[in-house]
Structures are given as structure tokens and as C-alpha cells.
Motif scaffolding. Structure first.
Motif, PDB file in Angstrom:
ATOM      1  N   UNK A  43     -15.458  10.872  -4.085  1.00 50.08           N
ATOM      2  CA  UNK A  43     -14.998  10.271  -2.830  1.00 50.08           C
ATOM      3  C   UNK A  43     -15.294   8.775  -2.739  1.00 50.08           C
ATOM      4  N   UNK A  44     -14.424   8.064  -2.023  1.00 50.03           N
ATOM      5  CA  UNK A  44     -14.676   6.687  -1.596  1.00 50.03           C
ATOM      6  C   UNK A  44     -14.119   6.563  -0.184  1.00 50.03           C
ATOM      7  N   UNK A  45     -14.503   5.519   0.513  1.00 49.14           N
ATOM      8  CA  UNK A  45     -14.067   5.317   1.885  1.00 49.14           C
ATOM      9  C   UNK A  45     -12.546   5.234   1.950  1.00 49.14           C
ATOM     10  N   UNK A  46     -11.942   6.126   2.724  1.00 46.86           N
ATOM     11  CA  UNK A  46     -10.490   6.163   2.927  1.00 46.86           C
ATOM     12  C   UNK A  46      -9.721   6.205   1.604  1.00 46.86           C
ATOM     13  N   UNK A  47     -10.339   6.786   0.574  1.00 42.36           N
ATOM     14  CA  UNK A  47      -9.714   6.918  -0.743  1.00 42.36           C
ATOM     15  C   UNK A  47      -9.316   5.569  -1.336  1.00 42.36           C
ATOM     16  N   UNK A  48     -10.119   4.554  -1.063  1.00 44.98           N
ATOM     17  CA  UNK A  48      -9.794   3.205  -1.538  1.00 44.98           C
ATOM     18  C   UNK A  48      -9.962   3.052  -3.047  1.00 44.98           C
ATOM     19  N   UNK A  49     -10.897   3.735  -3.639  1.00 49.85           N
ATOM     20  CA  UNK A  49     -11.149   3.691  -5.091  1.00 49.85           C
ATOM     21  C   UNK A  49     -11.099   2.273  -5.654  1.00 49.85           C
ATOM     22  N   UNK A  50     -12.047   1.419  -5.242  1.00 46.95           N
ATOM     23  CA  UNK A  50     -12.032   0.034  -5.700  1.00 46.95           C
ATOM     24  C   UNK A  50     -12.628  -0.189  -7.087  1.00 46.95           C
ATOM     25  N   UNK A  51     -13.290   0.818  -7.674  1.00 48.03           N
ATOM     26  CA  UNK A  51     -13.938   0.629  -8.971  1.00 48.03           C
ATOM     27  C   UNK A  51     -12.914   0.422 -10.081  1.00 48.03           C
ATOM     28  N   UNK A  94      -4.399  -3.407  -2.022  1.00 53.17           N
ATOM     29  CA  UNK A  94      -2.998  -3.433  -2.439  1.00 53.17           C
ATOM     30  C   UNK A  94      -2.516  -2.061  -2.911  1.00 53.17           C
ATOM     31  N   UNK A  95      -3.454  -1.204  -3.323  1.00 56.40           N
ATOM     32  CA  UNK A  95      -3.107   0.128  -3.844  1.00 56.40           C
ATOM     33  C   UNK A  95      -3.064   1.198  -2.754  1.00 56.40           C
ATOM     34  N   UNK A  96      -3.310   0.834  -1.499  1.00 57.86           N
ATOM     35  CA  UNK A  96      -3.407   1.850  -0.452  1.00 57.86           C
ATOM     36  C   UNK A  96      -2.133   2.664  -0.242  1.00 57.86           C
ATOM     37  N   UNK A  97      -0.928   2.086  -0.356  1.00 59.93           N
ATOM     38  CA  UNK A  97       0.251   2.944  -0.192  1.00 59.93           C
ATOM     39  C   UNK A  97       0.301   4.080  -1.207  1.00 59.93           C
ATOM     40  N   UNK A  98      -0.197   3.843  -2.420  1.00 63.95           N
ATOM     41  CA  UNK A  98      -0.260   4.909  -3.424  1.00 63.95           C
ATOM     42  C   UNK A  98      -1.426   5.851  -3.167  1.00 63.95           C
ATOM     43  N   UNK A 104       0.246   4.371   4.981  1.00 64.87           N
ATOM     44  CA  UNK A 104       0.441   3.145   4.195  1.00 64.87           C
ATOM     45  C   UNK A 104      -0.024   1.886   4.924  1.00 64.87           C
ATOM     46  N   UNK A 105      -0.161   1.967   6.248  1.00 62.28           N
ATOM     47  CA  UNK A 105      -0.628   0.804   7.008  1.00 62.28           C
ATOM     48  C   UNK A 105      -2.081   0.443   6.694  1.00 62.28           C
ATOM     49  N   UNK A 106      -2.768   1.330   5.940  1.00 59.44           N
ATOM     50  CA  UNK A 106      -4.150   1.041   5.550  1.00 59.44           C
ATOM     51  C   UNK A 106      -4.217  -0.205   4.665  1.00 59.44           C
ATOM     52  N   UNK A 107      -3.118  -0.518   3.994  1.00 60.94           N
ATOM     53  CA  UNK A 107      -3.100  -1.739   3.178  1.00 60.94           C
ATOM     54  C   UNK A 107      -3.345  -2.961   4.062  1.00 60.94           C
ATOM     55  N   UNK A 108      -2.628  -3.042   5.164  1.00 61.45           N
ATOM     56  CA  UNK A 108      -2.788  -4.165   6.070  1.00 61.45           C
ATOM     57  C   UNK A 108      -4.146  -4.122   6.769  1.00 61.45           C
ATOM     58  N   UNK A 109      -4.613  -2.910   7.089  1.00 62.39           N
ATOM     59  CA  UNK A 109      -5.910  -2.794   7.764  1.00 62.39           C
ATOM     60  C   UNK A 109      -7.026  -3.360   6.887  1.00 62.39           C
ATOM     61  N   UNK A 110      -7.127  -2.860   5.644  1.00 61.10           N
ATOM     62  CA  UNK A 110      -8.198  -3.328   4.764  1.00 61.10           C
ATOM     63  C   UNK A 110      -7.965  -4.778   4.328  1.00 61.10           C
ATOM     64  N   UNK A 111      -6.693  -5.135   4.111  1.00 60.63           N
ATOM     65  CA  UNK A 111      -6.395  -6.514   3.741  1.00 60.63           C
ATOM     66  C   UNK A 111      -6.715  -7.498   4.844  1.00 60.63           C
ATOM     67  N   UNK A 112      -6.703  -7.027   6.082  1.00 51.35           N
ATOM     68  CA  UNK A 112      -6.988  -7.895   7.223  1.00 51.35           C
ATOM     69  C   UNK A 112      -8.452  -8.024   7.574  1.00 51.35           C
ATOM     70  N   UNK A 113      -9.313  -7.282   6.900  1.00 53.03           N
ATOM     71  CA  UNK A 113     -10.748  -7.400   7.153  1.00 53.03           C
ATOM     72  C   UNK A 113     -11.262  -8.743   6.674  1.00 53.03           C
ATOM     73  N   UNK A 114     -12.335  -9.256   7.280  1.00 47.76           N
ATOM     74  CA  UNK A 114     -12.963 -10.465   6.733  1.00 47.76           C
ATOM     75  C   UNK A 114     -13.382 -10.219   5.278  1.00 47.76           C
ATOM     76  N   UNK A 115     -13.396 -11.275   4.492  1.00 48.83           N
ATOM     77  CA  UNK A 115     -13.684 -11.120   3.068  1.00 48.83           C
ATOM     78  C   UNK A 115     -15.022 -10.432   2.809  1.00 48.83           C
TER      79      UNK A 115
END
Length: 197
Positions: A43-51, A94-98, A104-115
Motif C-alpha cells: 500500500x501507499x497513500x491513495x495508491x500513489x506509488x511514488x517509489x 502524473x500517474x494518478x489517472x492510471x 482521475x482528479x487526484x492528479x490535480x489534487x496531488x499536483x496542486x499541493x505545496x512542494x
């Protein structure tokens, strides 16, 4: 507990050790692919799988990695059949729609977070995934030697010059030489390390 279950837990936890010396036995690329296939199911948060990982195997790639490793760890990395650079993708969103097709709006949500918020989430998710890499490696018969003693900026400049991926830790992978193991150090007891609230 069945004997088979006891053996499985021993393989993953009780008998597993951090290896620093390695047998001269190669690790096949197909096994590395299986390792990733298993570990990606954690598991990762919201299935982000950033590794992200780079499996450093060739002599040329090892020669590029070794100058970034602390002197105490150079021989460990040099001798390991594979050293995985565990990193995170700064643009994981960028991979959130997949990865989260229902939202798919999770792309904009996570992309809109502060760095700094995105970085924290990516680091946490990648460290969590690295734990699954270690367990998957052990389940597949590989030994692991995690290392934090390296210059991250140097590794990133060498292996990730575009700045999109950033290194977190190194995992030496292969078939450990049991003759190089030290006695296992103690661990804290449940009472020392845990509370039930």
C-alpha cells in the motif's frame, strides 16, 4: 501455528539478516522483475506509488555509484551483485489517472499541493515501498543489505540528472555469505517499544 507458516515467518523475519558480504553469484534480471512485481502490491497513500528503482549491476554503473558511497560502505556495494537505488518520483502525481482511475482528479489534487507536502508524501510512500522490496527479496530467496551511507546529491546528479527522481537509500541485493555475518544484536521488547492506548 503450522510448521509451514513458522518457516515462512522465519524466512522473512526471524532468520533473515542484513548482509554485508556476498557470494559471487549473479542475480538474473527476470528475478529483479519478479521482485518489483511483488513489492508493488504494497500500500501507499491513495495508491500513489511514488517509489522508483535503478538496479545497478554492470561494472560501469557500479563505477559511477561507488564515488557517492561512504568509505565504510564501498566494499559492500562493490561486492554486491546488485545495488538498488531506491528513489522517489517528484512528479508521481502524473500517474494518478492510471493508478486511481476511479478518481482521475487526484492528479490535480496531488499536483496542486505545496512542494514540501508532495515531497513528504513521496518520501513516506517510497520508504514504505522499500520495506516491501526487502520482504519480497527475502521471499524470493535473495538477501538484502540496506544502506543509508551515501551522498544523495551526488547519486542524483549521476543517475537522475533531470532532477525528476531523487534517491532515498541503497539496497544491496544478492546471495549473502553467511560467513560474513556478525551475531544478531538485541531488539527492544514489546514493553520497551510499544504502548496500547
Amino acid at each position: 501455528m503450522s510448521e509451514a507458516r513458522h518457516e515462512e515467518l522465519s524466512l522473512l523475519f526471524r532468520d533473515a539478516r542484513t548482509h554485508n558480504t556476498w557470494l559471487d553469484r549473479p542475480v538474473d534480471d527476470a528475478l529483479l522483475a519478479r521482485l518489483y512485481e511483488l513489492s508493488r502490491m504494497g500500500p501507499t497513500s491513495a495508491n500513489t506509488h511514488p517509489m522508483r528503482m535503478v538496479f545497478v549491476k554492470s561494472a560501469e554503473a557500479k563505477a559511477k555509484l561507488l564515488p557517492s558511497v561512504m568509505p565504510l560502505n564501498v566494499d559492500k556495494v562493490r561486492a554486491a551483485p546488485v545495488t538498488a537505488i531506491v528513489a522517489y518520483d517528484t512528479a508521481f502525481y502524473e500517474w494518478m489517472p492510471q493508478l486511481f482511475p476511479a478518481r482521475p482528479e487526484m492528479r490535480e489534487f496531488f499536483g496542486g499541493l505545496p512542494e514540501d507536502g508532495r515531497t513528504k508524501l513521496a518520501e513516506q510512500g517510497s520508504f514504505l515501498s522499500a520495506g516491501y522490496v526487502i520482504l519480497a527479496a527475502r521471499a524470493l530467496g535473495l538477501d538484502v543489505g540496506p544502506l543509508g551511507g551515501f551522498d544523495q546529491m551526488s547519486v542524483d546528479a549521476t543517475f537522475f540528472p533531470d532532477g525528476k527522481w531523487r534517491s532515498l537509500l541503497l539496497l544491496n541485493l544478492g546471495y549473502g555469505d553467511a560467513a560474513g555475518l556478525y551475531p544478531r544484536n538485541p531488539r527492544l521488547s514489546f514493553e520497551q517499544a510499544c504502548r496500547v492506548a
